[in-house]
Design an enzyme around this catalytic site. Structure first.
Site, PDB file in Angstrom:
ATOM      1  CE1 TYR A 233       0.356   4.130   1.974  1.00 26.57           C
ATOM      2  CE2 TYR A 233       0.108   1.657   1.533  1.00 26.57           C
ATOM      3  CZ  TYR A 233      -0.544   3.013   1.675  1.00 26.57           C
ATOM      4  OH  TYR A 233      -1.904   3.114   1.659  1.00 26.57           O
TER       5      TYR A 233
ATOM      6  CE1 TYR B 293      -2.236  -1.397   0.616  1.00 26.75           C
ATOM      7  CE2 TYR B 293      -2.142   0.419  -0.903  1.00 26.75           C
ATOM      8  CZ  TYR B 293      -2.339  -0.201   0.325  1.00 26.75           C
ATOM      9  OH  TYR B 293      -2.714   0.314   1.375  1.00 26.75           O
TER      10      TYR B 293
ATOM     11  NE  ARG C 257      -8.020  -1.013   1.297  1.00 33.77           N
ATOM     12  CZ  ARG C 257      -8.036   0.063   1.966  1.00 33.77           C
ATOM     13  NH1 ARG C 257      -7.002   0.572   2.526  1.00 33.77           N
ATOM     14  NH2 ARG C 257      -9.199   0.742   1.899  1.00 33.77           N
TER      15      ARG C 257
ATOM     16  CG  HIS D  95      -6.383   4.124   0.044  1.00 32.77           C
ATOM     17  ND1 HIS D  95      -5.976   2.907  -0.561  1.00 32.77           N
ATOM     18  CD2 HIS D  95      -5.639   4.194   1.215  1.00 32.77           C
ATOM     19  CE1 HIS D  95      -5.078   2.306   0.276  1.00 32.77           C
ATOM     20  NE2 HIS D  95      -5.020   3.275   1.258  1.00 32.77           N
TER      21      HIS D  95
ATOM     22  CG  HIS E 112      -4.158   6.409   4.847  1.00 33.54           C
ATOM     23  ND1 HIS E 112      -4.952   5.533   5.304  1.00 33.54           N
ATOM     24  CD2 HIS E 112      -3.567   5.453   3.603  1.00 33.54           C
ATOM     25  CE1 HIS E 112      -4.441   4.422   4.999  1.00 33.54           C
ATOM     26  NE2 HIS E 112      -3.919   4.151   3.915  1.00 33.54           N
TER      27      HIS E 112
END
Lengths: 209, 238
Positions: free
Chosen positions: B109, B148, B158, B161, B163
């Protein structure tokens, strides 16, 4: 299983946590980068917006009393005359009444610069005391938490407010009051939110709206 | 049956959503209220919500491949994601603000608090936003995010995905969720996914490949529809 309802209604999409990096999508400058020309922020209204200028600030605390430094809060409120900027309000306002603020990564303090809302019509012709709606998103919060802040200097209106007085446990109502103070010429309402507390009377009231 | 365009929303069905306290997702343990939510009759406050205008958004806001590109294009699988925002009765939710954010193809991120070893991509920011059109439709272009690891149990990963944050026409509709990708083996074991009480509701968060809308020699396409709460019918005048 509610098979009858499924024939006539689509199930609402399931909620998921906003996660620790909610700022990337909702407040990218706080995540640490510039991407959009216009950003949604924590200052509500313009210099010409009528009303009393106020600051609303506080911290959001978890069940250990630790500030939740990654929380993102949105607020929604009426203007100084109690009107919402929405077509459902026949005297729709020019004041948008919405903002978002991420808690400071060091101190955990969130802050909004806004105006004090007026009383808003409630159900059945009863008036609601001035209030600001809050919704909280964070890592570990699976469904956004809704609450309201009322104003400490509106005691008479608060005592008659249909939502506040509907809270069966009188000892919990104080958790929805923002406390007015003067600081360096600013009017500040301090509103700490306790997401979880060992004492039920200290845990902030959250609403199923 | 008539529906008041600004009437109450049908009450939320909590069995469709994760509980606040979901110990498999450890962070929820200290971040879940112990008291029950207090159910209130909706007022103008809950039936209204902020309104957004197209001119508040920029022309590249819904193009995550280009909106942070500095000296080239981001690395990874090019995808288009689209779908409809509807209410529980199938009506389009128009002019809803849809905001999306995600990791890059490495699972990293762009956030000052993300310390994962996966590389940042200098040409990828990882966020976008758009308004739904008159049919409730939205679409954006991006890079498929990578999975990740994260700190929950050891070796927890995870699934890929994206958000989502959706602002509809009423404060009571406000929703944040996550979209997953069809066929990802990490979905079945993810503690955040597993906070959702039913497999049917989990399936609702899994985007399906939309082969008919692939762009030839360019991008795959995924379809993801979102359902927000609907306003109830008014049987009698009051």
């Amino acid at each position: 299983m509610s098979s009858v309802q499924q024939i006539t209604r689509l199930p609402e999409t399931a909620s998921q946590t906003g996660g620790p990096y909610v700022h990337i999508g909702l407040a990218p400058q706080q995540a640490g980068f510039e991407i959009f020309e216009r950003n949604f922020g924590n200052v509500l209204g313009a210099p010409q917006t009528p009303g009393e200028r106020i600051v609303v600030e506080g911290r959001v605390l978890d069940g250990s009393g630790t500030p939740m430094r990654d929380v993102l809060i949105e607020i929604w409120q009426a203007d100084a005359d109690g009107h919402y900027a929405h077509p459902a309000d026949p005297r729709s306002s020019a004041f948008r009444g919405w903002g978002r603020s991420g808690a400071d990564f060091e101190t955990g303090v969130y802050r909004f610069d806004t105006i004090k809302p007026g009383p808003v019509p409630g159900r059945g012709g009863r008036m609601q005391a001035p209030h600001i709606a809050f919704v909280l998103f964070a890592r570990g919060i699976n469904v956004g938490l809704h609450t309201r802040m009322y104003f400490s200097d509106e005691k008479v209106a608060n005592d008659a407010d249909p939502v506040l007085t509907s809270i069966e446990w009188e000892v919990r109502r104080h958790t929805l009051i923002g406390h007015r103070e003067q600081r360096d010429g600013d009017i500040v309402y301090r509103f700490d939110i306790r997401v979880q507390a060992p004492d039920p009377a200290q845990e902030t009231v959250f609403f199923d709206v | 049956m008539p529906t008041d365009p600004f009437g109450d929303f049908v009450q939320r069905d909590p069995s469709l959503h994760p509980p606040a306290y979901a110990p498999g997702y450890k962070t929820s343990v200290l971040r879940s209220p112990k008291n029950a939510l207090i159910s209130i009759q909706q007022t103008l406050t809950e039936r209204t919500a902020p309104q957004f205008r197209a001119d508040e958004l920029g022309p590249l806001d819904a193009d995550l491949i280009r909106n942070f590109a500095k000296d080239g294009m981001p690395i990874g699988e090019r995808i288009v994601v689209h779908g409809f925002v509807k209410d529980e009765f199938g009506r389009p939710v128009r002019n809803a603000l849809v905001e999306v954010w995600q990791a890059n193809a490495s699972g990293r991120y762009r956030h000052r608090k993300d310390q994962y070893i996966g590389a940042l991509d200098p040409n990828f920011g990882g966020c976008g936003r758009m308004l739904t059109d008159a049919d409730g439709h939205y679409a954006y272009r991006t890079i498929k995010p990578g999975p990740y690891p994260w700190r929950n149990r050891i070796n927890e990963w995870r699934p890929s995905h994206i958000h989502y944050s959706i602002c509809g026409d009423g404060w009571a509709q406000r929703l944040i969720t996550q979209m997953y990708f069809e066929g990802d083996p990490l979905i079945a074991t993810c503690p955040i996914v597993r906070t959702i009480p039913s497999d049917e509701q989990i399936r609702g968060l899994v985007a399906l490949q939309d082969v008919a809308n692939f762009i030839e020699m360019d991008s795959r396409c995924y379809r993801f529809d979102i359902v927000l709460r609907g306003r109830r019918a008014t049987w009698f005048e009051h």
